[in-house]
Design a protein around this motif. Sequence first.
Motif, short mmCIF file in Angstrom:
data_model
loop_
_atom_site.label_atom_id
_atom_site.label_comp_id
_atom_site.label_asym_id
_atom_site.label_seq_id
_atom_site.Cartn_x
_atom_site.Cartn_y
_atom_site.Cartn_z
N ILE A 1 49.11 34.08 -33.54
CA ILE A 1 48.64 34.06 -35.41
C ILE A 1 47.22 34.30 -35.55
N VAL A 2 47.14 34.51 -36.83
CA VAL A 2 45.70 34.28 -37.55
C VAL A 2 46.06 33.27 -38.97
N ALA A 3 45.45 32.45 -38.77
CA ALA A 3 45.44 32.13 -40.09
C ALA A 3 44.57 30.50 -40.77
N LEU A 4 43.93 30.77 -41.38
CA LEU A 4 43.03 29.76 -42.28
C LEU A 4 43.21 27.92 -42.28
N ASN A 5 42.24 27.61 -42.72
CA ASN A 5 42.63 26.21 -43.25
C ASN A 5 43.65 25.30 -42.02
N SER A 6 43.89 24.37 -42.72
CA SER A 6 45.11 23.75 -43.10
C SER A 6 46.48 24.11 -42.25
N ALA A 7 47.04 25.49 -42.74
CA ALA A 7 47.83 26.11 -41.74
C ALA A 7 47.56 25.95 -39.78
N ALA A 8 46.48 26.10 -39.35
CA ALA A 8 45.66 26.48 -38.46
C ALA A 8 46.51 25.52 -37.45
N VAL B 1 55.58 29.38 -23.18
CA VAL B 1 55.41 30.35 -24.64
C VAL B 1 54.07 30.86 -24.27
N ARG B 2 53.45 31.96 -23.83
CA ARG B 2 52.15 32.30 -24.14
C ARG B 2 51.55 32.48 -25.40
N ALA B 3 51.84 31.05 -26.35
CA ALA B 3 51.54 31.60 -27.78
C ALA B 3 50.31 31.01 -28.61
N GLY B 4 49.45 31.76 -29.51
CA GLY B 4 47.70 31.85 -29.54
C GLY B 4 47.88 31.49 -30.34
N LEU B 5 46.83 31.29 -31.07
CA LEU B 5 45.59 31.38 -32.27
C LEU B 5 44.38 31.55 -32.69
N LEU B 6 44.23 32.54 -34.10
CA LEU B 6 43.13 32.85 -34.35
C LEU B 6 42.56 32.07 -35.26
N HIS C 1 44.00 41.74 -26.25
CA HIS C 1 44.80 41.63 -24.81
C HIS C 1 46.27 41.24 -25.36
N VAL C 2 46.08 40.90 -27.16
CA VAL C 2 47.82 40.29 -27.26
C VAL C 2 48.73 40.88 -27.90
N LYS C 3 50.10 40.98 -27.68
CA LYS C 3 51.25 42.19 -27.69
C LYS C 3 51.75 42.25 -28.85
N ALA C 4 51.45 41.02 -29.89
CA ALA C 4 52.20 40.88 -31.06
C ALA C 4 51.45 39.36 -31.73
N VAL C 5 50.52 40.18 -33.19
CA VAL C 5 49.54 39.38 -34.01
C VAL C 5 51.01 39.08 -34.93
N CYS C 6 50.92 37.71 -35.59
CA CYS C 6 50.83 38.21 -36.85
C CYS C 6 49.35 36.91 -38.13
N VAL C 7 49.33 38.01 -39.30
CA VAL C 7 48.11 37.74 -40.11
C VAL C 7 48.81 37.30 -41.25
N MET C 8 48.70 35.53 -41.55
CA MET C 8 48.98 34.10 -42.26
C MET C 8 48.56 34.72 -43.32
N LEU D 1 43.93 38.64 -45.89
CA LEU D 1 43.52 38.72 -44.60
C LEU D 1 44.10 40.13 -43.71
N PHE D 2 45.14 40.57 -44.16
CA PHE D 2 45.88 41.12 -43.37
C PHE D 2 45.02 42.46 -42.76
N PRO D 3 44.62 43.67 -43.90
CA PRO D 3 43.67 44.37 -43.85
C PRO D 3 42.52 44.66 -43.00
N GLU D 4 42.30 43.76 -42.87
CA GLU D 4 40.82 43.62 -42.64
C GLU D 4 41.13 43.15 -40.95
N PHE D 5 41.66 42.33 -40.27
CA PHE D 5 42.17 42.21 -38.91
C PHE D 5 42.47 43.18 -38.40
N ARG D 6 43.73 44.04 -39.46
CA ARG D 6 44.24 45.81 -38.45
C ARG D 6 43.10 46.68 -38.20
N SER D 7 42.13 46.72 -39.94
CA SER D 7 41.19 47.92 -39.09
C SER D 7 40.55 47.60 -37.76
#
Lengths: 393, 189
Positions: free
Chosen positions: A266-273, A288-293, A312-319, A332-338
């Motif tokens: 997952i990609v998330a800013l601030n306290s949600a992280a 489960v091999r879960a991570g955060l950026l 290297h990650v298989k699936a990412v959710c930008v929140m 955040l979504f278009p910038e991370f995807r691009s």
Amino acid sequence: MGQQVAMTGNIAVANAMRQINPDVCAAYPITPSTEIMQQFSNFVADGDVKTVLVPAESEHSAMSACIGAAAAGGRVMTATSSQGMALMWEMLYIAAGNRLPIVLAMSNRALSAPLNIHGDTSDAMGARDSGWIQFFSENAQEAYDNLIQAIRIAEHMDVRLPAMVGMDGFIISHSIESMTLLDDQAVQDFIGDCITHMPLLDVDNPKTFGPLDLQDYYIEHKRQEYEAMKNAKGVIVEVAKEFTELSGREYGLFEAYALDDAEIAIVALNSAAGTIKTVIDELRSTGVRAGLLKPRVFRPFPAEEIAEALSHVKAVCVMDRADGVNGTGGPLFPEFRSALYDAPKRPLIINRIFGLGGRDLGLHHVRDVYGELQKIAGTGKIETLAGYITVRN
Amino acid sequence: MAITEVRWHARAGQGAVTAAKVLAEATMAQGAYVQAFPDYGPERMGAPLRAYNRISDAPLTMHCAVTNPSVVIIVDSSLLDTQDVTEGTPEDALFLVNTSYTPAKAAKKLGRSVDHVYTVDATQISIDCLGRPIPNTPLLGALARISGLVKLDVLLEDLAANLKKKFPEKIVKGNTESVERAYKEVKTK
């Protein structure tokens, strides 16, 4: 080193401002600004700082006064939030375009309408193209640490750009938690004297600020701003290293939490992280091999470093805790995807908008997102590219 | 990691937010990692208000709402009739009610086993010790007794150190006395 305390994000930030002891602080001191300015004006009244406090009649005026004071050669700070940030908008560009290293503390709060006072990043996202460096903070400690580092980064001669430091409104700004304050003198030694550049008050060498700049030079000046923002990346990392020596706390362009071997992230800013980290620890204990950026800066946007960390990650959710209302996802979504477009390998990426106006992001919501990412990683198929969660359907 | 979550039910102006802050500071002084936060809404004196604590032996990263507290403190017993103070709580959650009722009577109102319900007349104690109805401080003394979350001596020391900054000795003493009295007087079945 330092003193363990329990305080709100607001009071932590006000203490950072006290320890920084800026020359001038111009602000609109009541709502929509948070308690930061109230506490800081107490420090001014008590003589704890030598700051000239300018209570302005609006945020537009507050930022205008900051611009004047910074151009004069002062170390200048302010604080705002929500509608206040929105009202500053015109002057934000002038601060950045004039290359004035003003530092702004912000409790990230929703924008009206509907009328709401709670936490989301809509206010900061409205300023993302203004030429300001943008920091985001998971908790009170990070807001405090980022504000102190922002002074050095903004004033650096390779940067000379204003910087804003955000933390989630209420969730962090009004909540008490454990953190550590540095010693006053340690902060002063770390930030050093204000680095001025062609100050207006250097009357022996008169300068002109803000003149007309038409087709002949405007684009060259904007190009310099672009280069300065690129330079900021290196300076942010350099200052963070020094800060680690002082505090023991590590910072970079982003935080990669359990990301090295992650299959889903997952990609998330601030306290949600922080809430997401709790779920990651839980998932990791079950294999489960879960991570955060967690981006620390959104401006500059460290696209290459992000691509390297996520490819290297298989699936990412930008929140996104803001919606740009473009009908295809949050800011955040278009910038991370691009950022991943040119990567030799890239994950499948989805976007979820959550928590607008302070709606709670619970552990179960995060578990659901990782569950969906596991499904996407397994099947290679995305069912819903972008959408809302933590919402009534 | 052991995390204890606490929910305070009070009316705005009764000092529940301050009590949550004092609890956070006192437990931090014992080495815990802490959070304290209220629900913020339109602020009206006397309106029902909830505040929360998280107390942990390891650093806390989560910043979500407290939804399943294991300790519930009811600062104003009139809220028993108007608020769902048991919402989200496990069956063995501990309830501390500021009331002159017996634990049995309070338990009946709560619909919970009397085994987990404690009462203390914190309002009367604060009137006796401080001359004013400020029940939040004595409730902390009762909490120290029944929950083990904070030690009485740490609480008294932290409270005195905090109050000394703003108040004269008489008020500091009244507060610490009220904590000690509630510690002694809290009722169990």
